[in-house]
Design a protein around this motif. Structure first.
Motif, PDB file in Angstrom:
ATOM      1  N   GLU A 332       7.936   3.883 -12.023  1.00 12.08           N
ATOM      2  CA  GLU A 332       8.346   3.544 -10.855  1.00 12.08           C
ATOM      3  C   GLU A 332       7.335   4.992 -11.025  1.00 12.08           C
ATOM      4  O   GLU A 332       7.775   6.256 -12.061  1.00 12.08           O
ATOM      5  N   PRO A 333       7.156   5.440  -9.742  1.00 11.40           N
ATOM      6  CA  PRO A 333       6.311   6.815  -8.882  1.00 11.40           C
ATOM      7  C   PRO A 333       7.276   7.420  -9.272  1.00 11.40           C
ATOM      8  O   PRO A 333       8.597   7.225  -9.208  1.00 11.40           O
ATOM      9  N   GLU A 334       6.915   8.576  -9.773  1.00 10.56           N
ATOM     10  CA  GLU A 334       7.997  10.036  -9.245  1.00 10.56           C
ATOM     11  C   GLU A 334       8.105  11.103  -7.961  1.00 10.56           C
ATOM     12  O   GLU A 334       7.834  10.709  -7.564  1.00 10.56           O
ATOM     13  N   GLY A 335       9.534  10.554  -7.970  1.00  8.51           N
ATOM     14  CA  GLY A 335      10.107  10.299  -6.326  1.00  8.51           C
ATOM     15  C   GLY A 335       9.416  10.087  -5.671  1.00  8.51           C
ATOM     16  O   GLY A 335       8.705   8.566  -5.817  1.00  8.51           O
ATOM     17  N   PRO A 336      10.056   9.125  -3.629  1.00  3.36           N
ATOM     18  CA  PRO A 336       9.667   8.498  -3.232  1.00  3.36           C
ATOM     19  C   PRO A 336       8.096   8.784  -2.438  1.00  3.36           C
ATOM     20  O   PRO A 336       8.248   9.280  -2.209  1.00  3.36           O
ATOM     21  N   VAL A 337       7.991   7.174  -2.667  1.00  2.00           N
ATOM     22  CA  VAL A 337       5.964   7.495  -2.105  1.00  2.00           C
ATOM     23  C   VAL A 337       6.896   6.313  -0.732  1.00  2.00           C
ATOM     24  O   VAL A 337       7.023   4.571  -0.887  1.00  2.00           O
ATOM     25  N   THR A 338       6.491   6.349   0.139  1.00  2.00           N
ATOM     26  CA  THR A 338       6.239   6.218   1.164  1.00  2.00           C
ATOM     27  C   THR A 338       4.805   5.547   2.231  1.00  2.00           C
ATOM     28  O   THR A 338       3.591   6.299   1.832  1.00  2.00           O
ATOM     29  N   MET A 339       4.673   4.079   1.509  1.00  2.00           N
ATOM     30  CA  MET A 339       3.132   3.742   2.334  1.00  2.00           C
ATOM     31  C   MET A 339       3.556   3.390   4.013  1.00  2.00           C
ATOM     32  O   MET A 339       4.432   2.605   3.826  1.00  2.00           O
ATOM     33  N   MET A 340       2.612   3.814   4.455  1.00  2.00           N
ATOM     34  CA  MET A 340       2.273   2.949   5.853  1.00  2.00           C
ATOM     35  C   MET A 340       0.806   1.953   5.809  1.00  2.00           C
ATOM     36  O   MET A 340      -0.258   2.364   6.578  1.00  2.00           O
ATOM     37  N   THR A 341       0.997   0.343   5.225  1.00  2.00           N
ATOM     38  CA  THR A 341       0.370  -0.643   5.535  1.00  2.00           C
ATOM     39  C   THR A 341       0.385  -1.933   5.025  1.00  2.00           C
ATOM     40  O   THR A 341       1.855  -1.642   5.305  1.00  2.00           O
ATOM     41  N   ASP A 342      -0.203  -2.907   5.445  1.00  2.00           N
ATOM     42  CA  ASP A 342       0.373  -4.058   4.825  1.00  2.00           C
ATOM     43  C   ASP A 342       0.589  -4.254   3.576  1.00  2.00           C
ATOM     44  O   ASP A 342       0.273  -4.728   2.542  1.00  2.00           O
ATOM     45  N   GLU A 343       2.406  -4.199   3.101  1.00  2.00           N
ATOM     46  CA  GLU A 343       3.121  -4.632   2.164  1.00  2.00           C
ATOM     47  C   GLU A 343       2.627  -6.005   1.084  1.00  2.00           C
ATOM     48  O   GLU A 343       2.643  -6.150   0.093  1.00  2.00           O
ATOM     49  N   ALA A 344       2.428  -7.238   2.261  1.00  2.00           N
ATOM     50  CA  ALA A 344       2.779  -8.545   1.692  1.00  2.00           C
ATOM     51  C   ALA A 344       1.251  -8.317   1.609  1.00  2.00           C
ATOM     52  O   ALA A 344       1.193  -8.847   0.187  1.00  2.00           O
ATOM     53  N   LYS A 345       0.429  -8.019   1.748  1.00  2.00           N
ATOM     54  CA  LYS A 345      -0.948  -7.672   1.218  1.00  2.00           C
ATOM     55  C   LYS A 345      -1.226  -7.343   0.280  1.00  2.00           C
ATOM     56  O   LYS A 345      -2.044  -7.397  -0.589  1.00  2.00           O
ATOM     57  N   LEU A 346      -0.809  -6.185  -0.003  1.00  2.00           N
ATOM     58  CA  LEU A 346      -0.638  -5.552  -1.270  1.00  2.00           C
ATOM     59  C   LEU A 346       0.507  -5.848  -2.437  1.00  2.00           C
ATOM     60  O   LEU A 346       0.002  -5.809  -3.579  1.00  2.00           O
ATOM     61  N   SER A 347       1.301  -6.321  -2.176  1.00  2.00           N
ATOM     62  CA  SER A 347       2.363  -7.168  -2.602  1.00  2.00           C
ATOM     63  C   SER A 347       1.344  -8.502  -3.364  1.00  2.00           C
ATOM     64  O   SER A 347       1.262  -8.456  -4.752  1.00  2.00           O
ATOM     65  N   GLN A 348       0.562  -9.236  -2.402  1.00  2.00           N
ATOM     66  CA  GLN A 348      -0.645  -9.933  -3.301  1.00  2.00           C
ATOM     67  C   GLN A 348      -1.864  -9.971  -4.302  1.00  2.00           C
ATOM     68  O   GLN A 348      -1.351 -10.793  -5.102  1.00  2.00           O
ATOM     69  N   ILE A 349      -2.052  -8.722  -4.114  1.00  2.00           N
ATOM     70  CA  ILE A 349      -2.937  -7.854  -5.062  1.00  2.00           C
ATOM     71  C   ILE A 349      -2.107  -7.518  -6.368  1.00  2.00           C
ATOM     72  O   ILE A 349      -2.751  -8.070  -7.462  1.00  2.00           O
ATOM     73  N   LEU A 350      -1.345  -7.027  -6.513  1.00  2.00           N
ATOM     74  CA  LEU A 350      -0.279  -6.829  -7.530  1.00  2.00           C
ATOM     75  C   LEU A 350       0.308  -7.629  -8.296  1.00  2.00           C
ATOM     76  O   LEU A 350      -0.166  -8.513  -9.048  1.00  2.00           O
ATOM     77  N   ARG A 351       0.670  -8.348  -7.299  1.00  2.00           N
ATOM     78  CA  ARG A 351       0.962 -10.826  -8.345  1.00  2.00           C
ATOM     79  C   ARG A 351      -0.118 -11.125  -8.501  1.00  2.00           C
ATOM     80  O   ARG A 351      -0.065 -11.512  -9.812  1.00  2.00           O
ATOM     81  N   ASN A 352      -1.708 -10.463  -8.411  1.00  2.00           N
ATOM     82  CA  ASN A 352      -2.455 -11.731  -8.757  1.00  2.00           C
ATOM     83  C   ASN A 352      -2.717 -10.751  -9.976  1.00  2.00           C
ATOM     84  O   ASN A 352      -2.896 -11.646 -11.305  1.00  2.00           O
ATOM     85  N   PHE A 353      -2.889  -9.629  -9.876  1.00  3.49           N
ATOM     86  CA  PHE A 353      -3.334  -9.130 -10.864  1.00  3.49           C
ATOM     87  C   PHE A 353      -2.699  -9.176 -12.529  1.00  3.49           C
ATOM     88  O   PHE A 353      -2.349  -9.643 -13.637  1.00  3.49           O
ATOM     89  N   ILE A 354      -1.268  -9.059 -11.879  1.00  2.00           N
ATOM     90  CA  ILE A 354      -0.097  -9.572 -13.191  1.00  2.00           C
ATOM     91  C   ILE A 354      -0.317 -10.827 -13.648  1.00  2.00           C
ATOM     92  O   ILE A 354       0.133 -10.892 -14.824  1.00  2.00           O
ATOM     93  N   SER A 355      -0.456 -11.822 -12.583  1.00  2.00           N
ATOM     94  CA  SER A 355      -0.273 -12.793 -13.281  1.00  2.00           C
ATOM     95  C   SER A 355      -1.402 -13.272 -13.916  1.00  2.00           C
ATOM     96  O   SER A 355      -1.752 -13.885 -15.208  1.00  2.00           O
ATOM     97  N   ASN A 356      -1.776 -13.040 -13.835  1.00  2.00           N
ATOM     98  CA  ASN A 356      -3.413 -12.424 -15.268  1.00  2.00           C
ATOM     99  C   ASN A 356      -3.797 -12.176 -15.857  1.00  2.00           C
ATOM    100  O   ASN A 356      -4.266 -12.920 -16.615  1.00  2.00           O
TER     101      ASN A 356
END
Length: 593
Positions: A332-356
């Motif tokens: 987990e990052p140190e302290g809360p990190v709030t982003m204002m972007t497309d969470e679903a697309k960012l999650s899709q990127i990370l899921r692909n990295f992790i599954s590979n």
């Protein structure tokens, strides 16, 4: 399961201060951050002061509910006083007490995830025969908090500090420290915002000129790729329709809607469904690539916490760990990190990295981390593994479409060669980039640097109901799996109900503004949305809490769902008769709005 932590009597004024101190200690031991500790302590002390001022005495009870993360911290404040007259006026914020405040109850309500108050008065007779007031506060524990057990609760009790005679002074000092810390944080954020504004103003003229040059080059590239993009878009659309039909029909067959199947028939139908799902995944990747290249894909930017996204990923990827000995670790990052972007697309990127990473790692671990860059304008997400690694001459090749690197694990792990190119394009769409560091035999680290604030905010899309569904009682189905949505449509066809299907909590909120549903069917773990907090939100909303919510999920956590307000709980796969029985029973209980 309910674990009781502490009971505290309120008989003297110092007990009000003690309740605040105990609330902060318990919140800290439960894993809440400093801000949430202050919120919980403030809510408890306000309500405890009401007990002392208006009822004379009472008690505060702390407990934890649930067996899986996130658990619920439940705080119950009760007294045997005369009760609260004109409770509706108090909750509406129009009441003013003799002290001139009258904001304690509604203030506590805003600070917690859920708030419930039960009171009975003597009808204004002044006889003191009211049965008192019971206030119940609930707040979800953070996903990263350790799971509370009977043993840990017992250890927690031993860590409570002994109240000293100068508890009032120490508590005031603690409140002053919290206030100073909040003011310092606000000043820091204000300075960062001013600095960012100055930098944007300084570079604005250069950016305008750069955009003009990029537009000219992009126009040339669009003309060069127009035929390929049109081909991919048209063909994937043509493939998607029959594939969706195949998946829907196989689901209906497996559900025995039209009769029983023999064991051999069921085996063959499952082979068909598995093949259709694999082809659908390929078609979806192709269509996403075509949309990005054509500039027709939308970015739905909304605020979210990186910690919450990691928790959702951890739950979604848990099934991939069943058949492997590799450890999946989230830092987990140190302290809360709030982003204002497309969470679903960012999650899709990370899921692909992790599954590979999981595919090509035989032993060791896969570690996922997020780091806020020094300027504070972007976050770097790293997925590091101890797998096979990639040779330097192949590191650029894997980001080209349909390209794969031959290795000794290739025979048992399948792929299309589209995942990493799609990740690269999605990152670019969000204003970021993807990089790779790898050493053969040691492992690889895939990184995505994504801006904290997306600079191209789209207009909110207005939900349009599907008129093809016809009339009937509207039922909001919040489910991100298309085949399951189709299954619900089939179940409710030729009944008195009409399906309003959405794939995320964000879309559900949009649909609700257009049409009030008579009931909600909710999946607990959605792609890019927190169903637990949304369930708590609608059940804490005076306008919406009367709408029954049916949980349909593979996750077995009935007690927490019911504690947050769910009206029914169905395990997947959901049967048609079971679903209709629940809808018929619950919809008749809905009060007219």
């Amino acid at each position: 399961m309910t674990l009781r932590i502490l009971n505290l009597r309120i008989e003297r004024e110092i007990d009000v201060v003690a309740s605040r101190q105990r609330a902060r200690q318990i919140a800290a031991l439960c894993g809440f951050n400093a801000q949430d500790q202050a919120r919980i302590a403030t809510a408890v002390s306000e309500l405890a002061r009401n007990v002392y001022s208006y009822a004379g005495s009472g008690r505060v009870e702390f407990a934890v509910e649930g067996v899986t993360a996130p658990q619920l911290l439940v705080i119950r404040i009760e007294d045997k006083g005369p009760g609260i007259a004109h409770l509706d006026v108090v909750l509406a914020g129009r009441y003013q007490s003799r002290t001139g405040m009258g904001m304690g109850i509604i203030g506590a309500r805003r600070l917690m995830d859920q708030f419930d108050i039960q009171t009975a008065t003597d009808g204004g007779a002044g006889t003191g025969t009211g049965t008192g007031t019971v206030v119940t506060l609930k707040k979800l524990l953070p996903y990263e908090a350790p799971l509370m057990t009977a043993a840990s609760v017992g250890e927690m009790s031993a860590q409570f500090a002994v109240l000293s005679p100068d508890v009032s002074v120490s508590e005031v000092q603690q409140q002053n420290r919290e206030l100073l810390a909040t003011l310092a944080e606000l000043k820091t954020r204000q300075d960062e915002l001013m600095q960012l504004t100055r930098e944007l103003e300084d570079t604005n003229r250069g950016v305008v000129a750069l955009y003009a040059e990029l537009d000219e080059k992009a126009d040339h590239l669009r003309r060069a790729d127009e035929m390929k993009t049109r081909f991919l878009s048209n063909m994937t659309h043509e493939f998607r329709t029959p594939l969706s039909s195949i998946r829907a029909l196989t689901r209906l067959l497996l559900e025995r809607v039209d009769g029983e199947l023999s064991p051999e028939q069921e085996k063959q139908v499952r082979f068909i469904l598995k093949g259709a799902e694999s082809l659908t995944e390929l078609v979806d990747d192709l269509l996403d690539l075509a949309k990005i290249e054509a500039g027709k894909i939308d970015v739905r930017a909304a605020p979210f916490e990186v910690n919450d996204m990691f928790s959702a990923l951890r739950g979604m990827l848990r099934p991939l760990l069943v058949s492997t000995t590799v450890d999946l670790i989230f830092d987990e990052p140190e302290g809360p990190v709030t982003m204002m972007t497309d969470e679903a697309k960012l999650s899709q990127i990370l899921r692909n990295f992790i599954s590979n990473a999981l595919k090509f790692t035989e032993t060791g671990h896969v570690r996922v981390s997020a780091t806020l860059l020094p300027k504070g304008d972007a976050v770097r997400f790293d997925v590091e593994d101890t797998g096979l690694g990639i040779a330097p001459e192949h590191q650029q090749l894997i980001f080209e479409e349909f390209s794969q690197v031959e290795n000794r694990l290739q025979h048992r792990v399948k792929g299309t060669g589209l995942g990493l190119p799609l990740c690269s394009k999605l990152a670019a769409l969000l204003g970021g980039s993807v990089t790779l560091k790898s050493t053969p035999g040691v492992g690889s680290t895939f990184s995505a640097v994504i801006p904290v604030l997306h600079d191209d905010m789209p207009e909110p899309q207005i939900f349009q109901p599907d008129m093809a569904e016809g009339g009937g009682t509207p039922v909001l189905v919040v489910e991100d799996d298309r085949s399951t949505q189709l299954l619900y449509r089939s179940y409710l066809r030729k009944t008195s109900y009409r399906v309003i299907a959405v794939r995320s909590v964000w879309e559900a909120e949009q649909a609700w503004t257009v049409e009030q549903p008579a009931a909600v069917i909710l999946d607990l773990y959605l792609n890019g949305g927190d169903s637990w907090h949304w369930l708590a939100k609608i059940k804490d909303d005076e306008r919406r809490k009367g709408v029954p919510v049916i949980i349909a999920s593979e996750v077995a956590d009935r007690q927490k769902a019911f504690s947050l307000g769910a009206d029914a709980y169905l395990g997947k796969p959901v049967g048609r008769d079971e679903l209709l029985a629940q809808l018929n029973a619950l919809c008749h209980q809905v009060r007219p709005s």
